[in-house]
Write a protein that holds these residues in place. Structure first.
Motif, PDB file in Angstrom:
ATOM      1  N   ALA A 192     -18.018 -13.379  13.800  1.00 13.88           N
ATOM      2  CA  ALA A 192     -17.916 -11.931  14.014  1.00 13.88           C
ATOM      3  C   ALA A 192     -16.928 -11.665  15.147  1.00 13.88           C
ATOM      4  O   ALA A 192     -16.930 -12.374  16.162  1.00 13.88           O
ATOM      5  CB  ALA A 192     -19.279 -11.359  14.366  1.00 13.88           C
ATOM      6  N   GLY A 193     -16.060 -10.692  14.949  1.00 19.45           N
ATOM      7  CA  GLY A 193     -15.117 -10.302  16.006  1.00 19.45           C
ATOM      8  C   GLY A 193     -13.858 -11.139  16.079  1.00 19.45           C
ATOM      9  O   GLY A 193     -12.975 -10.865  16.890  1.00 19.45           O
ATOM     10  N   VAL A 194     -13.747 -12.147  15.232  1.00 22.65           N
ATOM     11  CA  VAL A 194     -12.550 -13.000  15.240  1.00 22.65           C
ATOM     12  C   VAL A 194     -11.301 -12.165  14.959  1.00 22.65           C
ATOM     13  O   VAL A 194     -11.349 -11.204  14.182  1.00 22.65           O
ATOM     14  CB  VAL A 194     -12.678 -14.141  14.199  1.00 22.65           C
ATOM     15  CG1 VAL A 194     -12.823 -13.573  12.797  1.00 22.65           C
ATOM     16  CG2 VAL A 194     -11.474 -15.094  14.257  1.00 22.65           C
ATOM     17  N   ILE A 195     -10.194 -12.537  15.614  1.00 19.89           N
ATOM     18  CA  ILE A 195      -8.927 -11.874  15.336  1.00 19.89           C
ATOM     19  C   ILE A 195      -8.132 -12.757  14.367  1.00 19.89           C
ATOM     20  O   ILE A 195      -8.039 -13.973  14.555  1.00 19.89           O
ATOM     21  CB  ILE A 195      -8.136 -11.618  16.635  1.00 19.89           C
ATOM     22  CG1 ILE A 195      -8.883 -10.562  17.462  1.00 19.89           C
ATOM     23  CG2 ILE A 195      -6.709 -11.178  16.338  1.00 19.89           C
ATOM     24  CD1 ILE A 195      -8.246 -10.253  18.783  1.00 19.89           C
ATOM     25  N   VAL A 196      -7.610 -12.127  13.335  1.00 17.82           N
ATOM     26  CA  VAL A 196      -6.836 -12.859  12.328  1.00 17.82           C
ATOM     27  C   VAL A 196      -5.443 -12.248  12.257  1.00 17.82           C
ATOM     28  O   VAL A 196      -5.297 -11.025  12.200  1.00 17.82           O
ATOM     29  CB  VAL A 196      -7.511 -12.779  10.926  1.00 17.82           C
ATOM     30  CG1 VAL A 196      -6.694 -13.554   9.891  1.00 17.82           C
ATOM     31  CG2 VAL A 196      -8.949 -13.304  10.989  1.00 17.82           C
ATOM     32  N   THR A 197      -4.421 -13.098  12.270  1.00 13.19           N
ATOM     33  CA  THR A 197      -3.062 -12.627  12.045  1.00 13.19           C
ATOM     34  C   THR A 197      -2.337 -13.653  11.181  1.00 13.19           C
ATOM     35  O   THR A 197      -2.931 -14.644  10.751  1.00 13.19           O
ATOM     36  CB  THR A 197      -2.317 -12.321  13.368  1.00 13.19           C
ATOM     37  OG1 THR A 197      -1.088 -11.640  13.058  1.00 13.19           O
ATOM     38  CG2 THR A 197      -2.012 -13.586  14.161  1.00 13.19           C
ATOM     39  N   ASP A 198      -1.066 -13.408  10.910  1.00  9.29           N
ATOM     40  CA  ASP A 198      -0.320 -14.308  10.029  1.00  9.29           C
ATOM     41  C   ASP A 198       1.137 -14.297  10.482  1.00  9.29           C
ATOM     42  O   ASP A 198       1.499 -13.570  11.412  1.00  9.29           O
ATOM     43  CB  ASP A 198      -0.429 -13.862   8.563  1.00  9.29           C
ATOM     44  CG  ASP A 198       0.412 -12.629   8.316  1.00  9.29           C
ATOM     45  OD1 ASP A 198       0.165 -11.603   8.976  1.00  9.29           O
ATOM     46  OD2 ASP A 198       1.354 -12.691   7.501  1.00  9.29           O
ATOM     47  N   VAL A 199       1.970 -15.087   9.824  1.00 12.81           N
ATOM     48  CA  VAL A 199       3.394 -15.123  10.176  1.00 12.81           C
ATOM     49  C   VAL A 199       4.261 -14.881   8.947  1.00 12.81           C
ATOM     50  O   VAL A 199       5.440 -15.244   8.906  1.00 12.81           O
ATOM     51  CB  VAL A 199       3.788 -16.482  10.811  1.00 12.81           C
ATOM     52  CG1 VAL A 199       2.972 -16.733  12.077  1.00 12.81           C
ATOM     53  CG2 VAL A 199       3.616 -17.626   9.821  1.00 12.81           C
ATOM     54  N   GLY A 200       3.688 -14.251   7.921  1.00 13.73           N
ATOM     55  CA  GLY A 200       4.389 -14.101   6.647  1.00 13.73           C
ATOM     56  C   GLY A 200       5.565 -13.143   6.706  1.00 13.73           C
ATOM     57  O   GLY A 200       5.593 -12.223   7.527  1.00 13.73           O
ATOM     58  N   SER A 201       6.504 -13.344   5.790  1.00  8.99           N
ATOM     59  CA  SER A 201       7.744 -12.562   5.766  1.00  8.99           C
ATOM     60  C   SER A 201       7.618 -11.231   5.034  1.00  8.99           C
ATOM     61  O   SER A 201       8.564 -10.458   5.008  1.00  8.99           O
ATOM     62  CB  SER A 201       8.847 -13.377   5.097  1.00  8.99           C
ATOM     63  OG  SER A 201       9.156 -14.490   5.887  1.00  8.99           O
ATOM     64  N   THR A 202       6.498 -10.986   4.374  1.00 11.20           N
ATOM     65  CA  THR A 202       6.244  -9.650   3.818  1.00 11.20           C
ATOM     66  C   THR A 202       4.896  -9.194   4.359  1.00 11.20           C
ATOM     67  O   THR A 202       4.031 -10.019   4.647  1.00 11.20           O
ATOM     68  CB  THR A 202       6.199  -9.632   2.266  1.00 11.20           C
ATOM     69  OG1 THR A 202       5.041 -10.335   1.830  1.00 11.20           O
ATOM     70  CG2 THR A 202       7.452 -10.261   1.670  1.00 11.20           C
ATOM     71  N   LYS A 203       4.708  -7.885   4.495  1.00  8.16           N
ATOM     72  CA  LYS A 203       3.519  -7.416   5.219  1.00  8.16           C
ATOM     73  C   LYS A 203       2.644  -6.430   4.454  1.00  8.16           C
ATOM     74  O   LYS A 203       1.498  -6.222   4.829  1.00  8.16           O
ATOM     75  CB  LYS A 203       3.927  -6.810   6.577  1.00  8.16           C
ATOM     76  CG  LYS A 203       4.648  -7.769   7.497  1.00  8.16           C
ATOM     77  CD  LYS A 203       3.775  -8.449   8.552  1.00  8.16           C
ATOM     78  CE  LYS A 203       2.756  -9.447   8.065  1.00  8.16           C
ATOM     79  NZ  LYS A 203       3.245 -10.810   7.921  1.00  8.16           N
TER      80      LYS A 203
END
Lengths: 284, 284
Positions: free
Chosen positions: B89-100
């Protein structure tokens, strides 16, 4: 080769680098530089690219065994006019211009019958210009195209090729017509595309530019006067290149519209395989 | 930032470089790497990019405070499916993909409501790939785009921006839609163009390739699976970019046909001025 004097007309990036390379590779030969800007000639002398300088083109070529035209392609006609009467009998004349049909015609029309012309195009350069960016190794390991016509004396072609070999270049021989066709694809179209890619950006997209964009548009920083004349001269071949490029892009868009992942990947992979197999010469 | 564990999903060029950069810049934080190739994970551990490795995506994220998705964009759906139930719970998720746009929708649909997602796109990379090309300074001085939506918690955006700042990046904030529109112009179209330029060449022209062609097509050597997915995902914006590029080329051809040297030079000069003003950051 037995040249006692080489005259370099135009001592910017290419002419200056040629002077430096000649000084390094061709001994006991006087290098004369011509230009219309005394400060640039002075810097060429100071950098050791030429032994002597003059702003008089006729005087520059009077005792030359080899004359190399290194001025922008747009100036070739006037420069030929100004040297034609001053050339020694038997002198060899070549150039470093990026288009070759026009100069072959100009040489035929303007140069005296006892001079020996064959066009050259060393495939080396930079988006930078001027004597301050000249380097003795600019030509090393690069390709120089030599462009005889039906009326060129074969011995002249051999001597000019040997000259480029002395500057550590590999030579390739073809007609002026074939040269203009092939360089439209490999050099002039990429230049036009790089400029178009820059022109279509917006302030918002430009601030996101990374290494890929900078590399793919580096040549758009090239001298616009020089490139204006090249593109004008070779516009028929350029137009054919634009059509073939648009065909390629349409193929891609069709495959994307069909949502055909395999076909899109095949389209990309064919380019990847060719490009991955190409490498810059190790010391460039 | 107070992260005790960062999980990097995918440890190729980008994920591996991120691990190296995190190890250098974020102390007292465990870096876990996930991948599906044990050899690549092993090399990532050996290079010091991650502390521990696993081929189980759910296990990789179970204790994470920050999850960074560094797998190819085509795999984002399946990877989200495999981690959704395991996230704290509360985890932050991000990515590095070239389309958003796509990942924002996937996150909305697949990730649990008590996780906090915001997309990122570090504008750094290379035509090379794999952990063996990873470098701790890949991100330094480059721009990272962070793409909140209307439903993103502002605090999450700030924390993710601070993460990128720690990796020495400058951040820019915009919507996923604006991101996809701008990167189509500055990155995806240049990639398609580079591939098309290579594809339209012939054996005769390719042997004349010099530095200009090699630079302008370098990105065509990029991974074709990765780029297939990017171009498929962003095809609407890519198509708009192709149209605007063709408009620019048509302007040039019209000026050439009119033999209008001044207009041709103006066309070239506008690109020259913009491109000459752009420079790579000094240490890249």
């Amino acid at each position: 080769m037995g040249f006692n004097q080489i005259s370099i007309l135009g001592v910017g990036l290419i002419g200056g680098s040629m002077g430096l390379a000649c000084r390094e590779s061709i001994k006991f030969c006087k290098i004369i530089g011509y230009g219309h800007r005394p400060e640039e000639l002075q810097r060429a002398v100071e950098r050791g690219a030429i032994h002597e300088a003059t702003t008089d083109a006729a005087a520059a070529v009077a005792d030359a065994d080899l004359v190399v035209l290194c001025t922008p392609v747009g100036s070739f006609g006037p420069v030929f006019e100004s040297i034609a009467q001053a050339l020694k009998a038997g002198v060899i004349v070549t150039d470093v211009g990026s288009t070759k049909r026009m100069i072959a015609k100009l040489a035929e029309r303007i140069l005296p019958p006892n001079s020996r012309f064959v066009g050259s195009h060393p495939m080396a350069g930079s988006e930078r210009h001027g004597i301050e960016n000249a380097r003795a190794d600019l030509f090393a390991n690069a390709v120089c195209i030599v462009t005889p016509t039906d009326s060129t004396d074969p011995k002249t072609v051999e001597i000019v090729e040997e000259f480029w070999h002395r500057l550590k270049m590999k030579t390739v021989r073809m007609s002026p017509e074939e040269h203009d066709r092939l360089t439209a694809d490999i050099s002039h179209l990429p230049h036009a595309i790089a400029a178009a890619l820059v022109r279509m950006q917006t302030p918002g997209s430009l601030r996101l530019a990374a290494g890929g964009f900078l590399d793919s548009t580096r040549i758009a920083a090239g001298d616009s006067t020089l490139w204006r004349d090249i593109l004008l001269e070779n516009r028929d071949n350029l137009r054919s290149g634009v059509v073939r490029l648009q065909d390629q892009l349409q193929q891609l868009l069709d495959r994307l519209d069909a949502n055909d992942a395999t076909a899109v990947q095949e389209w990309l992979k064919a380019a990847n395989v060719v490009r991955s197999g190409m490498r810059k010469p190790p010391d460039r």
